[in-house]
Enzyme design. Structure first.
Site, PDB file in Angstrom:
ATOM      1  N   LYS A 163      33.167  20.954  67.093  1.00  0.00           N
ATOM      2  CA  LYS A 163      33.357  22.370  66.759  1.00  0.00           C
ATOM      3  C   LYS A 163      33.391  23.269  68.011  1.00  0.00           C
ATOM      4  CE  LYS A 163      29.874  21.930  63.887  1.00  0.00           C
ATOM      5  NZ  LYS A 163      28.851  22.068  62.843  1.00  0.00           N
ATOM      6  N   ASP A 198      22.518  20.859  58.578  1.00  0.00           N
ATOM      7  CA  ASP A 198      22.739  21.942  57.601  1.00  0.00           C
ATOM      8  C   ASP A 198      23.030  21.434  56.187  1.00  0.00           C
ATOM      9  OD1 ASP A 198      25.208  20.997  58.455  1.00  0.00           O
ATOM     10  OD2 ASP A 198      26.073  22.960  58.880  1.00  0.00           O
TER      11      ASP A 198
HETATM   12  C1  BGC Z   1      28.828  18.284  62.195  1.00  0.00           C
HETATM   13  C2  BGC Z   1      27.825  18.109  61.083  1.00  0.00           C
HETATM   14  C3  BGC Z   1      27.664  19.405  60.323  1.00  0.00           C
HETATM   15  C4  BGC Z   1      29.019  19.952  59.881  1.00  0.00           C
HETATM   16  C5  BGC Z   1      28.912  21.281  59.162  1.00  0.00           C
HETATM   17  C6  BGC Z   1      30.113  18.896  61.672  1.00  0.00           C
HETATM   18  O1  BGC Z   1      30.975  19.173  62.718  1.00  0.00           O
HETATM   19  O2  BGC Z   1      29.103  17.039  62.811  1.00  0.00           O
HETATM   20  O3  BGC Z   1      26.575  17.673  61.584  1.00  0.00           O
HETATM   21  O4  BGC Z   1      26.853  19.179  59.208  1.00  0.00           O
HETATM   22  O5  BGC Z   1      29.846  20.119  61.004  1.00  0.00           O
HETATM   23  O6  BGC Z   1      28.311  22.253  59.938  1.00  0.00           O
END
Ligand code: BGC
Length: 454
Positions: A163, A198
């Site tokens: 992200k 989360d």
């Molecule tokens: C992460 C997860 C997270 C999800 C939503 C993903 O990019 O790897 O750990 O739960 O995003 O935030």
């Protein structure tokens, strides 16, 4: 058609059918994806080094709704970072005070200490602004939404970033230690008692109000799901007997099909992946979540511009820049019900600076947004269907708590998911109750901290 703007002689309906061929998923394709998904989950429960990490969260009890106490929670992993004070009042009631902080882009890709110092500084500001009593020990639940190999309820090593985050000197390090060290540097006395994904938080906070909740899903900047698994179905678990006989598993489903065997990966997905900070990773996430959808639309538009099918072949610096077509613009365009698509025109001309946007261009862009978002919702439904199938809950039913900006704000996302679930499960889809689980991740961290206190 005017002056310098030239359109290739290509019929609007031909453009639509070309795009539909690329983006529409048949019911059979949904079934195929769902089947592979269940198999991949089983593999991940057997071994550690699989595509789906299927991480035991060390959360083995669900709340009763009677838990009480005041906790701090940190929520890091989406677009914003939040510090919250959460008051669990029992009887499924919660009071929350929260403050959002914007993470400087520079902190997302610098040394880990820059990010963790920023988190500690934000906590200090929050404590001061909200007059939090620091005489007593403050217990904190840390929602950290990146792949972490959990080794205890309050310990876990960072596996990778995604992200848009990529902090140096952090892979393989314990997240709680990194935060605690930054808190010590700021002389803050706060105990980090739980490290929570989360999705696990969303499940737990919804279960505080609705005990039938078995799945927590995030459809926001990123995507992922956690669910309740029975102990005997986790062959790789070496942590000894589990009293409750259940464990919440963080699936890290964003990585599903990194091998590109079953997902309808196309040339736009490929381009988006190549320019991302984590090429080859988070394949499923890149087709579904808010960080990526707008970019897919931009890449399709660019292709049509180059082929002189859109905007008479005229682009703009904004349209040529990765990340400039935000997923929020797609929502706006899909919400535009004016006869002339006036708001769509505004987005394209005023924000994205396209010089001339004919009504036909507006209709085409709108259709691109629809197709990209429908594909995302249908793929997300495959994941939910796979989890419900894996839990053997298609007949008995369960509540799926879902949080995240895409699910909450993107028009029709929920209905499109429900349609796909209906294609997969027929009338049994009624047994799967999709519920918005707002603010789940922060509250869930507090609920988990409270259970740890018991
Ligand atoms: C992460 C997860 C997270 C999800 C939503 C993903 O990019 O790897 O750990 O739960 O995003 O935030």
């Amino acid at each position: 058609m005017t002056g310098k703007y030239t359109y290739r002689e290509i019929d609007e309906s031909t453009v639509y059918s070309e795009l539909e061929d690329v983006f529409i998923l048949s019911p059979q394709r949904l079934r195929d994806i769902c089947k592979v998904f269940v198999k991949e989950m089983e593999k991940g429960l057997e071994n550690d080094d699989c595509t789906l990490k299927m991480i035991p969260s060390f959360v083995t009890n669900r709340p009763t709704g009677k838990e009480v106490g005041t906790y701090l929670a940190l929520d890091l992993g989406g677009t914003n970072f939040r510090v919250c004070e959460i008051n669990l009042e029992g009887q499924s009631k919660v009071r929350l005070r929260a403050k959002k902080f914007t993470i400087p882009d520079s902190a997302k890709t610098a040394d880990q200490s820059v990010l963790f110092d920023f988190l500690a500084e934000s906590i200090a500001i929050f404590i001061k602004e909200y007059n939090i009593n620091t005489e007593k020990d403050i217990n904190l639940g840390f929602t950290f939404s990146f792949p972490v190999q959990q080794t205890a309820l309050n310990k876990g090593t960072i596996l990778l970033w995604n992200k848009g985050f990529n902090c140096a000197n952090s892979i393989g390090k314990d997240v709680v230690t990194l935060l605690s060290e930054a808190l010590t540097r700021k002389q803050l006395k706060v105990n980090v008692v739980a490290l929570v994904n989360d999705t696990v938080g969303t499940l737990m906070s919804h279960a505080y109000v609705d005990p039938g909740t078995c799945v927590g899903v995030i459809l926001g900047t990123g995507t992922n799901a956690a669910y309740v698994e029975s102990a005997e179905a986790i062959p790789k678990w070496k942590g000894g007997p589990i009293k409750s006989n259940e464990m919440i598993i963080n699936s890290e489903w964003g990585a599903f099909d990194n091998e590109r065997k079953v997902l309808p990966w196309n040339k736009y997905d490929q381009q988006q992946d190549e320019q991302s900070t984590n090429p080859g990773k988070q394949t499923y996430e890149k087709m579904i979540s808010g960080m990526y959808l707008g970019e897919i639309v931009r890449l399709v538009c660019k292709d049509l511009i180059e082929r002189k099918i859109l905007f008479g072949g005229m682009s703009s610096t904004e349209m040529d820049t990765p990340g400039k077509f935000e997923t929020a613009y797609m929502s706006r365009i899909e919400r535009d019900h004016t006869a002339e698509l006036t708001d769509t025109k505004m987005v394209l001309q005023e924000i994205l600076k396209i010089p001339y946007v004919a009504p036909r261009d507006r209709r085409i862009v709108r259709r691109i947004c629809e197709l990209v978002a429908i594909r995302a919702a249908r793929l997300a439904a495959c994941g939910v269907a796979a989890v419900v199938t894996k839990m053997n809950r298609v007949d008995t039913g369960c509540t799926v708590a879902i949080d995240g900006s895409v699910y909450e704000h993107y028009p029709h996302f929920d209905n499109r998911m429900r349609d796909a679930l209906h294609e997969l499960f027929g009338m049994f889809s009624e047994n799967v109750s999709l519920q918005l689980g707002k603010d789940g991740s922060g509250i869930g961290a507090a609920v988990i901290a409270a259970l740890a206190d018991k």
